[in-house]
Scaffold this motif. Structure first.
Motif, PDB file in Angstrom:
ATOM      1  N   PRO A   1       0.802  -1.220   0.000  1.00 57.46           N
ATOM      2  CA  PRO A   1       0.000   0.000   0.000  1.00 57.46           C
ATOM      3  C   PRO A   1       0.839   1.275   0.000  1.00 57.46           C
ATOM      4  O   PRO A   1       2.031   1.254   0.277  1.00 57.46           O
ATOM      5  N   VAL A   2       0.162   2.367  -0.311  1.00 53.19           N
ATOM      6  CA  VAL A   2       0.722   3.699  -0.121  1.00 53.19           C
ATOM      7  C   VAL A   2       0.283   4.159   1.265  1.00 53.19           C
ATOM      8  O   VAL A   2      -0.885   4.001   1.636  1.00 53.19           O
ATOM      9  N   ILE A   3       1.209   4.694   2.056  1.00 54.66           N
ATOM     10  CA  ILE A   3       0.904   5.118   3.429  1.00 54.66           C
ATOM     11  C   ILE A   3       1.373   6.555   3.636  1.00 54.66           C
ATOM     12  O   ILE A   3       2.492   6.905   3.269  1.00 54.66           O
ATOM     13  N   PHE A   4       0.517   7.347   4.241  1.00 53.46           N
ATOM     14  CA  PHE A   4       0.899   8.691   4.658  1.00 53.46           C
ATOM     15  C   PHE A   4       0.688   8.776   6.168  1.00 53.46           C
ATOM     16  O   PHE A   4      -0.388   8.446   6.672  1.00 53.46           O
ATOM     17  N   ASN A   5       1.727   9.212   6.874  1.00 48.87           N
ATOM     18  CA  ASN A   5       1.662   9.274   8.330  1.00 48.87           C
ATOM     19  C   ASN A   5       1.830  10.700   8.837  1.00 48.87           C
ATOM     20  O   ASN A   5       2.670  11.455   8.339  1.00 48.87           O
ATOM     21  N   PHE A   6       1.014  11.043   9.830  1.00 49.85           N
ATOM     22  CA  PHE A   6       1.068  12.363  10.463  1.00 49.85           C
ATOM     23  C   PHE A   6       1.215  12.139  11.968  1.00 49.85           C
ATOM     24  O   PHE A   6       0.477  11.353  12.565  1.00 49.85           O
ATOM     25  N   GLY A   7       2.190  12.840  12.591  1.00 50.76           N
ATOM     26  CA  GLY A   7       2.360  12.593  14.012  1.00 50.76           C
ATOM     27  C   GLY A   7       3.545  13.301  14.627  1.00 50.76           C
ATOM     28  O   GLY A   7       4.043  14.311  14.114  1.00 50.76           O
ATOM     29  N   ASP A   8       4.008  12.734  15.731  1.00 49.13           N
ATOM     30  CA  ASP A   8       5.102  13.321  16.509  1.00 49.13           C
ATOM     31  C   ASP A   8       6.263  12.333  16.575  1.00 49.13           C
ATOM     32  O   ASP A   8       6.410  11.483  15.703  1.00 49.13           O
ATOM     33  N   SER A   9       7.060  12.427  17.630  1.00 45.63           N
ATOM     34  CA  SER A   9       8.272  11.600  17.717  1.00 45.63           C
ATOM     35  C   SER A   9       7.989  10.106  17.822  1.00 45.63           C
ATOM     36  O   SER A   9       8.865   9.296  17.537  1.00 45.63           O
ATOM     37  N   ASN A  10       6.775   9.733  18.215  1.00 44.69           N
ATOM     38  CA  ASN A  10       6.453   8.311  18.306  1.00 44.69           C
ATOM     39  C   ASN A  10       6.485   7.638  16.940  1.00 44.69           C
ATOM     40  O   ASN A  10       6.622   6.418  16.850  1.00 44.69           O
ATOM     41  N   SER A  11       6.351   8.428  15.879  1.00 49.04           N
ATOM     42  CA  SER A  11       6.370   7.844  14.532  1.00 49.04           C
ATOM     43  C   SER A  11       7.261   8.627  13.566  1.00 49.04           C
ATOM     44  O   SER A  11       7.169   8.441  12.351  1.00 49.04           O
ATOM     45  N   ASP A  12       8.140   9.479  14.080  1.00 47.65           N
ATOM     46  CA  ASP A  12       9.079  10.225  13.235  1.00 47.65           C
ATOM     47  C   ASP A  12      10.219   9.295  12.814  1.00 47.65           C
ATOM     48  O   ASP A  12      10.978   8.810  13.648  1.00 47.65           O
ATOM     49  N   THR A  13      10.347   9.063  11.514  1.00 43.32           N
ATOM     50  CA  THR A  13      11.382   8.163  11.009  1.00 43.32           C
ATOM     51  C   THR A  13      12.602   8.912  10.478  1.00 43.32           C
ATOM     52  O   THR A  13      13.360   8.389   9.662  1.00 43.32           O
ATOM     53  N   GLY A  14      12.770  10.152  10.942  1.00 40.07           N
ATOM     54  CA  GLY A  14      13.949  10.928  10.563  1.00 40.07           C
ATOM     55  C   GLY A  14      13.639  12.322  10.078  1.00 40.07           C
ATOM     56  O   GLY A  14      14.520  13.013   9.551  1.00 40.07           O
ATOM     57  N   GLY A  15      12.417  12.780  10.269  1.00 38.44           N
ATOM     58  CA  GLY A  15      12.007  14.092   9.773  1.00 38.44           C
ATOM     59  C   GLY A  15      12.709  15.258  10.446  1.00 38.44           C
ATOM     60  O   GLY A  15      13.047  16.246   9.795  1.00 38.44           O
ATOM     61  N   LEU A  16      12.941  15.152  11.740  1.00 40.50           N
ATOM     62  CA  LEU A  16      13.593  16.240  12.459  1.00 40.50           C
ATOM     63  C   LEU A  16      15.018  16.446  11.943  1.00 40.50           C
ATOM     64  O   LEU A  16      15.454  17.574  11.710  1.00 40.50           O
ATOM     65  N   VAL A  17      15.720  15.355  11.752  1.00 38.90           N
ATOM     66  CA  VAL A  17      17.093  15.421  11.247  1.00 38.90           C
ATOM     67  C   VAL A  17      17.118  15.937   9.814  1.00 38.90           C
ATOM     68  O   VAL A  17      17.907  16.820   9.462  1.00 38.90           O
ATOM     69  N   ALA A  18      16.210  15.393   8.978  1.00 38.27           N
ATOM     70  CA  ALA A  18      16.197  15.766   7.564  1.00 38.27           C
ATOM     71  C   ALA A  18      15.768  17.215   7.364  1.00 38.27           C
ATOM     72  O   ALA A  18      16.321  17.927   6.522  1.00 38.27           O
ATOM     73  N   GLY A  19      14.792  17.660   8.151  1.00 41.81           N
ATOM     74  CA  GLY A  19      14.232  18.987   7.951  1.00 41.81           C
ATOM     75  C   GLY A  19      14.992  20.106   8.622  1.00 41.81           C
ATOM     76  O   GLY A  19      15.082  21.217   8.086  1.00 41.81           O
ATOM     77  N   LEU A  20      15.561  19.815   9.779  1.00 43.27           N
ATOM     78  CA  LEU A  20      16.201  20.876  10.549  1.00 43.27           C
ATOM     79  C   LEU A  20      17.690  20.647  10.775  1.00 43.27           C
ATOM     80  O   LEU A  20      18.365  21.485  11.364  1.00 43.27           O
ATOM     81  N   GLY A  21      18.185  19.506  10.329  1.00 46.60           N
ATOM     82  CA  GLY A  21      19.601  19.212  10.526  1.00 46.60           C
ATOM     83  C   GLY A  21      19.950  18.934  11.970  1.00 46.60           C
ATOM     84  O   GLY A  21      21.124  18.961  12.361  1.00 46.60           O
ATOM     85  N   TYR A  22      18.943  18.620  12.781  1.00 50.17           N
ATOM     86  CA  TYR A  22      19.157  18.352  14.195  1.00 50.17           C
ATOM     87  C   TYR A  22      19.963  17.059  14.352  1.00 50.17           C
ATOM     88  O   TYR A  22      19.746  16.095  13.632  1.00 50.17           O
ATOM     89  N   THR A  23      20.890  17.052  15.268  1.00 46.06           N
ATOM     90  CA  THR A  23      21.752  15.887  15.448  1.00 46.06           C
ATOM     91  C   THR A  23      21.136  14.873  16.404  1.00 46.06           C
ATOM     92  O   THR A  23      20.850  15.186  17.561  1.00 46.06           O
ATOM     93  N   ILE A  24      20.904  13.689  15.898  1.00 43.04           N
ATOM     94  CA  ILE A  24      20.485  12.559  16.729  1.00 43.04           C
ATOM     95  C   ILE A  24      21.463  11.434  16.436  1.00 43.04           C
ATOM     96  O   ILE A  24      21.381  10.782  15.390  1.00 43.04           O
TER      97      ILE A  24
END
Length: 372
Positions: free
Chosen positions: A38-61
């Motif tokens: 299937p095609v899946i679109f997910n909306f949420g917070d850190s419980n389901s973030d698969t790397g968005g914070l790092v990719a979008g803001l360059g935040y180091t994890i």
């Protein structure tokens, strides 16, 4: 003697874990029969973030995040996979790429993940609240459909119009709205008064996605906030329940969940063509805490990775992955990874229970969402 005791303990934990692994493998095998992932679109917070914070803001994890499965940090706040990763694997589809990741070669054939660490539903228009994630999705959809009508080579690497129509839309948000309200000093009654507004934002998002053609929705409620080592270590006024969790935090979470379930019932009537599944993550996670020994977990309210030692191993100034923090041995049995998020071992059990249908309303096999 000490070595023998360690082996005995490890063998005992293995006996406990094996049925969980076999059950998860069974669910993965059954659901993994998707002929068309299937095609899946997910909306949420850190419980389901698969790397968005790092990719979008360059935040180091950095490591030790990601050490258990990926063997490197992927921007997930866990030692390995998240529940959403297991759900994707159960449908034989690739793990979701973050929408903001410009280095994945625009490979979004199986959908995209808009979830970002720290996201909430309010206030609106502040990155990256649910409303902003929804606007990102609308831009993504418009651009993908535009490319589909051209000879651009990227069009074969994007979601088609029918893909959007048949996609599964997952929503897992609300935890930060409640937690942040408490951290800002609001009273219990003040937090409760905000809950209808949070529910309203989620309802609005579902209706917008429905108006855009979406018909399949998977909605997670929020977990027991009062059992998170972070909250337990930072809250001064402690009203513990019988399992050592903060009663007020959990009570607010349950009220939010009741409102969210009611919203789902309303939308099933209002949006006649929609399939809306409500998943009781709270019950699953609280059971892990309350019956931790049955799952082989020790110290269910203590973080594996953090600073400070027992009882919670959490220090807001020295968090997991930062200088001075420490982590448990890789094969240790912990529920909490960093004081807020779960270990891959715990996420494995949560995913298995989600796939069991026992916590879903209406009971729906996850492979119902296979593409077609």
């Amino acid at each position: 003697m000490a070595t023998l005791s360690l082996y005995s303990h490890s063998f005992f934990l293995l006996l406990i874990l094996l049925p969980v692994i076999f059950n998860l493998q069974h669910h993965l095998t059954v659901a993994g029969g998707c002929q068309y992932p299937p095609v899946i679109f997910n909306f949420g917070d850190s419980n389901s973030d698969t790397g968005g914070l790092v990719a979008g803001l360059g935040y180091t994890i950095g490591l030790p995040n990601g050490r258990s499965f990926f063997r490197r940090s992927t921007g997930r706040l866990s030692d390995g996979r998240l529940v959403i990763d297991f759900l994707c694997q159960s449908l034989n589809t690739s793990l979701l790429n973050p929408y903001l990741d410009s280095l994945v070669g625009s490979k979004f054939q199986n959908g995209a993940n808009f979830a970002i660490v720290g996201s909430s539903t309010l206030p609106r228009y502040v990155p990256f609240v649910l409303n902003v994630q929804l606007m990102q999705f609308l831009h993504f959809k418009a651009r993908a459909i535009e490319l589909a009508s051209t000879s651009d080579p990227l069009k074969g690497m994007m979601v088609s119009e029918s893909g959007f129509r048949n996609a599964l839309y997952m929503i897992d948000i609300g935890q930060n709205d409640i937690a942040d309200s408490f951290s800002k000093g609001l009273s219990y009654s003040g937090v409760v008064k905000l809950i209808p507004n949070v529910i309203s934002e989620i309802k609005s998002a579902v209706k917008t996605l429905y108006d855009e053609g979406g018909r399949k929705f998977w909605v997670h409620n929020t977990g027991p906030l009062g059992c998170l080592p972070q909250k337990l270590s930072m809250v001064k006024s402690k009203d513990f329940d019988k399992h050592g969790c903060l009663a007020r935090y959990n009570s607010a979470a349950k009220l939010f969940n009741e409102g969210l379930e009611h919203m789902c019932r309303e939308l099933r009537i209002e949006l006649r063509e929609a399939n809306i599944v409500y998943v009781d993550i709270y019950a699953i996670k609280y059971d892990l805490i309350a019956n931790s020994t049955n799952y082989g977990f020790e110290k269910p309210l203590m973080a594996c990775c953090g600073y400070g030692g027992p009882p919670y191993n959490y220090n807001v100034n020295i968090t997991c992955g930062h200088g001075g923090s420490n982590s448990c041995e890789e094969r240790s049995r912990f529920i909490s990874w960093d004081g807020i998020h779960y270990t891959e071992t715990a996420n494995t059990i949560v995913a298995m229970k989600v796939l069991s249908m026992q916590y879903s309303t209406p009971p729906t096999p996850f492979h119902f969402f296979c593409g077609g």
